[in-house]
Design an enzyme around this catalytic site. Structure first.
Site, PDB file in Angstrom:
ATOM      1  N   TYR A  82     -10.609  27.791 -36.127  1.00  0.00           N
ATOM      2  CA  TYR A  82     -10.347  27.698 -37.552  1.00  0.00           C
ATOM      3  C   TYR A  82     -10.701  26.335 -38.128  1.00  0.00           C
ATOM      4  O   TYR A  82     -10.476  26.077 -39.292  1.00  0.00           O
ATOM      5  CB  TYR A  82      -8.892  28.075 -37.832  1.00  0.00           C
ATOM      6  CG  TYR A  82      -8.704  28.515 -39.263  1.00  0.00           C
ATOM      7  CD1 TYR A  82      -9.459  29.562 -39.778  1.00  0.00           C
ATOM      8  CD2 TYR A  82      -7.831  27.858 -40.104  1.00  0.00           C
ATOM      9  CE1 TYR A  82      -9.322  29.948 -41.093  1.00  0.00           C
ATOM     10  CE2 TYR A  82      -7.680  28.251 -41.417  1.00  0.00           C
ATOM     11  CZ  TYR A  82      -8.434  29.295 -41.925  1.00  0.00           C
ATOM     12  OH  TYR A  82      -8.303  29.676 -43.222  1.00  0.00           O
ATOM     13  N   TRP A 119      -9.576  23.243 -38.014  1.00  0.00           N
ATOM     14  CA  TRP A 119      -8.643  22.192 -38.395  1.00  0.00           C
ATOM     15  C   TRP A 119      -8.197  21.339 -37.205  1.00  0.00           C
ATOM     16  O   TRP A 119      -7.254  20.568 -37.310  1.00  0.00           O
ATOM     17  CB  TRP A 119      -7.406  22.799 -39.055  1.00  0.00           C
ATOM     18  CG  TRP A 119      -7.653  23.290 -40.450  1.00  0.00           C
ATOM     19  CD1 TRP A 119      -7.929  24.567 -40.832  1.00  0.00           C
ATOM     20  CD2 TRP A 119      -7.669  22.512 -41.653  1.00  0.00           C
ATOM     21  NE1 TRP A 119      -8.110  24.635 -42.187  1.00  0.00           N
ATOM     22  CE2 TRP A 119      -7.946  23.393 -42.722  1.00  0.00           C
ATOM     23  CE3 TRP A 119      -7.464  21.158 -41.926  1.00  0.00           C
ATOM     24  CZ2 TRP A 119      -8.029  22.963 -44.040  1.00  0.00           C
ATOM     25  CZ3 TRP A 119      -7.548  20.734 -43.244  1.00  0.00           C
ATOM     26  CH2 TRP A 119      -7.822  21.625 -44.285  1.00  0.00           C
TER      27      TRP A 119
END
Length: 749
Positions: free
Chosen positions: A108, A110
């Site tokens: 994702y 992050w």
């Protein structure tokens, strides 16, 4: 000596003894420092750090295959050589026997603010070197926008990145109507990092210059006090009804700008006829929103009376039928005729992240090449459970008839789907289906606990990198501040060793170690900056700054023939023939009110599951700052005094929150900043299921409460913004938590 570092939530300077951070201070140039920086040092050596490679005991005993025991079985510690040999053999088996179309590359993005040690880039480059992988499309944050905006305005990223600047708002805007508010806590974050937080100062200066703010949200502090905003608190999920009523007033009182609509848009008359024909009056909207019809009517007049910015937060499109309020925000701005004017028009994401409205750098940053992925199959990012549970099943997405791939191996790096996803009991069931799941993570998150192979990755403070946030115009050196925790390795080192076992090390590394890659990316990117060693020693390099007078779609307004939008018509599509042609009942050809269905009598409260103040997503939930916001280690649930009194609840009481799909524990915090009938429980508490009931989270993760439903067939986006619940006192003995310690290993079992 104090050295700099950059995170997604702020820059800081730190001292270290070589193993631990001994002093962490905000970057002196940050006007609004973020206290989340203090989670880093306290989390670094927490017991939940993964200290060495592990393999699930059942996988080691029985080999790959579907595993009902994932998430509950103990793990067996390995040394790195054993882990590389086992995992290398399993990757070889899957690619040889099943092919790349059976491998899902989950990430994702992050995991780090750094450009090189960007987990998503690393895992995708590695899997592409092996032959490719099934990917995901879009984001949980604004996935609906990514699908819808290209149909009506053009590229979604260009719309968000190209937002009208705060300087223009300060100089020109009379009124900001902020649907979903302008949240300071969300504006503290940015992909790639953020060195200077500015949102409170931006709002204060605009207000001092005469800009008036109306914050439309069930939560009063969704807009900071510096804005001195008028607070209108509709029922959650009714923004589309309010917007349709505002449009009704603009139509019936002849306040719409027909000159603009005729030149720059298509489909307005179909939309307007439907608004009038369906009777979307302020009185109709008042019955749904709970707002006074007179105030709705007056707000429409105020919007037409001066320079108005229609701001729509990302939160509105993270709900069932989330396409509708987003589309209607664009339609209202078009009806006012101010799109492309300084300080007017439409904005998407002010307060949703740090960068909308900010200048930032005029140039893009270097990135690790990911190579070529020959696999065409993909899924919308929020459909991970559907894919794993229903291989081969058909589904609709953005006008395409697709089918879910049959995934045998999941490789997850730099993300925690048990934070982002809804109906976590269903996701847990989905995670039992693949033959093998591999996770790189610094911590024993829920995703790591539901894996077969868990490989310990470093935190950002444990490796060299460089980075820059979207809102900044400085490249930051990010030198390693400490040695890695225990046996943790950076993702690049892990993938390099695995690539060597495949005989593709040269293809993956190109003969470079991590430091050499940093120098290569930097040196081949910019020739007008100091050499790499000078930059890394200085800690920062100044980059060209984008102009501060940016206005969204100014070129289009100046000449729509010379600068058409990248939409089918080249215009703003109030009615989209393309979307109408898809035939979706849950997203027709122009924005409408879609009835959410009857209200459940046994769940009378609306729960808002918004982003937390105390952490980014679920990162560092075990950090000191995050844990300080909890009560008895349960996530706080804010509740209106009247709702608490009606249930006999007081501040600090432990409560059972029961939703459509499950239940969780939380700690009551009384607050009059909520609309009555609304409670708020932030996401990000690490999922801690009861061993006998995976739909019951003992820690306070609200995603156990939600059904796993998409926004619509168009976007298949995340619909996790709000749901219906009941809250009652928890009378039983408070159950222990397991997330604050590592899972049992074979030697402990």
């Amino acid at each position: 000596m104090s050295r700099p570092h950059l995170t997604h939530w702020g820059a800081f300077q730190a001292r270290s003894d070589g193993t631990r951070l001994t002093d962490v201070q905000p970057f002196p140039g940050d006007p609004e420092p973020n206290q989340l920086i203090h989670n880093v040092a306290s989390a670094q050596h927490h017991p939940t750090r993964v200290d060495r490679p592990y393999v699930r005991a059942g996988w080691l005993e029985r080999g790959p295959g579907p595993a009902p025991g994932r998430g509950s079985e103990p793990f067996v510690p390995l040394d790195w050589a054993e882990a590389e040999e086992l995992l290398g053999a399993e990757l070889r088996r899957v690619y040889h026997d099943h092919g790349a179309r059976k491998v899902f590359g989950g990430s994702y993005g992050w995991g780090s603010a750094g450009r090189f040690h960007h987990a998503q880039s690393q895992v995708h480059r590695f899997l592409n070197t092996l032959g490719g992988y099934v990917r995901s499309f879009g984001t949980y944050s604004y996935g609906t926008s990514e699908a819808l905006l290209p149909h009506i305005l053009g590229d979604a990223w260009a719309v968000i990145r190209g937002s009208t600047s705060w300087e223009q708002i300060e100089r020109h805007t009379d009124l900001v109507v902020a649907f979903g508010g302008i949240s300071a806590k969300n504006a503290m974050m940015s992909s790639g990092g953020v060195a200077r937080h500015r949102i409170r100062g931006r709002l204060a200066r605009a207000r001092a210059a005469g800009t008036r703010f109306v914050s439309i949200s069930p939560i009063a502090d969704d807009t900071p006090p510096e804005a001195e905003a008028e607070w209108l608190a509709p029922r959650p999920g009714t923004d589309a009804a309010l917007m349709l009523a505002l449009a009704h007033v603009l139509i019936t009182e002849e306040l719409a700008d027909h000159t603009f609509l005729d030149r720059y848009t298509v489909g307005y008359h179909k939309f307007a006829a439907d608004v009038i024909g369906q009777g979307r009056t302020p009185e109709w909207a008042a019955a749904r929103t709970g707002l006074p019809a007179a105030r709705i009517r007056e707000l429409a007049r105020e919007m037409a009376a001066g320079r108005t910015m229609i701001s729509v937060s990302w939160s509105l499109q993270r709900a069932r039928f989330g396409e509708q309020p987003l589309w209607l925000g664009v339609v209202l701005a078009a009806m006012l005729g101010q799109i492309g004017l300084p300080g007017g028009g439409f904005g998407h994401g002010y307060g949703s992240s740090a960068y909308p409205g900010e200048g930032g750098s005029a140039i893009s940053l270097p990135a690790l090449p990911q190579g070529h992925n020959p696999v065409r199959e993909f899924i919308p990012v929020a459909r991970i459970s559907d894919m794993l549970l229903n291989p081969g099943a058909p589904y609709e997405f953005n006008g395409q008839r697709l089918s879910y791939p049959d995934i045998r191996l999941v490789y997850w790096c730099g993300g925690n789907p048990f934070h982002h996803h809804q109906d976590l009991a269903r996701l847990r069931e989905a995670f039992t289906r693949p033959e093998t799941i591999v996770v790189h993570d610094p911590f024993w998150t829920a995703t790591a606990r539901h894996a077969d192979f868990v490989l310990p990755s470093t935190m950002t403070v444990e490796r060299d990198d460089f980075g820059m946030g979207n809102a900044d115009a400085e490249l930051w050196a990010m030198p390693a501040l400490t040695a890695p925790h225990a046996q943790a390795r950076d993702d690049y080192t892990i993938f390099s060793a695995l690539a060597a076992r495949f005989g593709v090390e040269r293809e993956f590394t190109e003969g470079r170690d991590a430091r050499a890659w940093l120098e290569h990316l930097y040196s081949t990117w910019r020739k007008d900056l100091p050499d790499f060693e000078t930059f890394f020693a200085n800690g920062v390099a100044e980059l060209p700054v984008r102009p501060a007078d940016q206005v969204l779609l100014a070129d289009f307004r100046a000449d729509p023939e010379a600068s058409p939008l990248p939409t089918p018509s080249g215009r703003i599509e109030i009615h989209s023939a393309t979307i109408e042609g898809f035939g979706y009942q849950d997203c027709p050809g122009h924005p409408v009110w879609l009835d959410p269905g009857p209200e459940p009598e046994d769940r009378p409260l609306y729960l808002l599951a918004n982003q937390p103040k105390s952490r980014l997503h679920s990162q560092h939930d075990v950090g000191a700052h995050s844990r300080a916001t909890k009560h008895r280690d349960r996530e706080p649930l804010r509740m209106h005094p009247g709702d608490a009194a009606a249930r006999g609840l007081g501040d600090g009481d432990i409560v059972l929150v029961r939703g459509e799909r499950g239940a969780c524990l939380a700690a009551v915090r009384i607050s009059d900043a909520l609309r009555p009938g609304v409670v708020q429980l932030s996401t990000g508490a690490w999922y801690d299921p009861d061993p006998a009931d995976p739909a019951f989270c003992r820690h306070g993760n609200p995603n156990v409460l939600f059904a796993d439903l998409p926004t619509s067939n168009l976007a298949q986006g995340c619909a996790g913004a709000h749901t219906r619940v009941e809250v009652t006192a928890y009378d039983g003995e408070l159950p222990p938590l397991s997330v604050l310690a590592p899972p049992p290993s074979q030697s402990d079992a």
